[in-house]
Write a protein that holds these residues in place. Structure first.
Motif, short mmCIF file in Angstrom:
data_model
loop_
_atom_site.label_atom_id
_atom_site.label_comp_id
_atom_site.label_asym_id
_atom_site.label_seq_id
_atom_site.Cartn_x
_atom_site.Cartn_y
_atom_site.Cartn_z
N GLN A 23 0.93 -1.24 -0.03
CA GLN A 23 -0.06 -0.08 0.05
C GLN A 23 0.75 1.09 0.04
OE1 GLN A 23 -3.45 -0.02 0.18
NE2 GLN A 23 -3.45 2.16 -0.30
N GLN A 24 0.49 2.22 -0.82
CA GLN A 24 1.27 3.41 -0.74
C GLN A 24 0.29 4.59 -0.75
OE1 GLN A 24 3.31 3.74 -4.83
NE2 GLN A 24 5.00 2.52 -4.04
N VAL A 76 3.28 1.94 3.02
CA VAL A 76 3.04 1.93 4.55
C VAL A 76 3.71 0.99 5.27
CG1 VAL A 76 1.15 1.43 6.11
CG2 VAL A 76 0.64 2.94 4.16
N THR A 77 4.04 1.03 6.20
CA THR A 77 4.91 0.16 7.26
C THR A 77 4.00 -0.19 8.26
OG1 THR A 77 7.32 0.67 6.27
CG2 THR A 77 7.07 -0.65 8.72
N MET A 78 3.72 -1.26 8.68
CA MET A 78 2.86 -1.66 9.89
C MET A 78 3.89 -2.63 10.79
SD MET A 78 -0.38 -4.27 9.75
CE MET A 78 -1.58 -2.97 8.90
N GLU A 125 12.92 -0.74 -3.44
CA GLU A 125 13.85 -2.14 -3.36
C GLU A 125 13.14 -2.75 -1.92
OE1 GLU A 125 17.59 -1.70 -3.92
OE2 GLU A 125 17.53 -0.98 -5.98
N GLY A 126 13.03 -3.96 -1.98
CA GLY A 126 12.86 -4.60 -0.81
C GLY A 126 11.13 -4.75 -0.35
N VAL A 127 10.24 -3.72 -1.13
CA VAL A 127 9.08 -3.95 -0.68
C VAL A 127 8.38 -4.99 -1.13
CG1 VAL A 127 6.95 -2.61 -1.24
CG2 VAL A 127 8.86 -1.36 -0.94
N ILE A 128 7.66 -5.83 -0.27
CA ILE A 128 6.96 -7.02 -0.57
C ILE A 128 5.66 -6.75 -1.48
CG2 ILE A 128 6.02 -9.04 0.44
CD1 ILE A 128 8.95 -8.54 0.82
#
Length: 212
Positions: A107-108, A174-176, A209-212
């Protein structure tokens, strides 16, 4: 020893435990938890909890967690976090009853949308788990990071679980994160969880990079 003796001993034990919890709660109220966690050591009565700065995503995100916490074993992950979209990081206490998780989501959103997004996530969770008891929701800035958060209690097998969920933006994603424990431990770990959340920092921006 007869039944009456056993009952008296059990009542005395419960009274001592209740008194100890009350003493700890009072101590936590008068302790600068964030500073203690940042300093790396929180003393609670005769127990010392050591904290360490943990790097996530090659050091792009940092947060202090108890030094004794270790990566959860895969077999236990399958039981506690069976979803294929489980967190990227899951650290747990020796008892496995206290957990810290983190995941960068697909999610962005824009920074100004984070507060509404946090509210929406809380409402979605409530609809998905109607037996969830919501406690609080808020929005804060720590270390130049805007963080939306809410906490709640959910039933799980024969226990209830306290969970603090927090959301912030890294790059555009978004980081949760979450910190959870058994409800019976929440009077101690709820304030500690909030203190840990306030040690989050972002070292540099992700570019996808590294975003799932």
């Amino acid at each position: 020893m007869n039944f009456m003796d056993e009952e008296v001993i059990e009542m005395a034990k419960q009274a001592r435990q209740k008194k100890r919890l009350e003493n700890i709660e009072k101590q936590l109220l008068h302790t600068d938890l964030v500073q203690a966690i940042k300093d790396g050591q929180l003393i609670i009565e005769d127990e010392t909890i050591e904290f360490t700065k943990m790097d996530f995503y090659d050091g792009q995100i940092q947060m202090r967690i108890p030094a004794a916490f270790e990566v959860m074993e895969s077999d236990l992950m399958d039981i506690k976090y069976p979803s294929s979209r489980r967190p990227d990081y899951i650290y747990t206490s020796e008892s496995t009853s206290i957990n810290v998780t983190l995941k960068i989501m697909e999610q962005q959103i824009k920074a100004e949308e984070l507060e509404d997004f946090t509210q929406t996530m809380m409402e979605i969770l409530q609809k998905m788990q109607p037996t969830t008891k919501m406690l609080d929701i808020g929005f804060n800035e720590v270390n130049d990071v805007q963080i939306g958060y809410f906490d709640f209690i959910t039933p799980a097998l024969d226990n209830k679980i306290y969970n603090l969920m927090f959301l912030f933006i890294v790059g555009e994603n978004v980081t949760m994160g979450s910190i959870n424990c058994l409800k019976k431990e929440m009077n101690i770990w709820k304030p500690i969880a909030y203190g840990m959340m306030e040690t989050i920092s972002i070292q540099n921006k992700l570019d996808g990079e590294g975003v799932i």
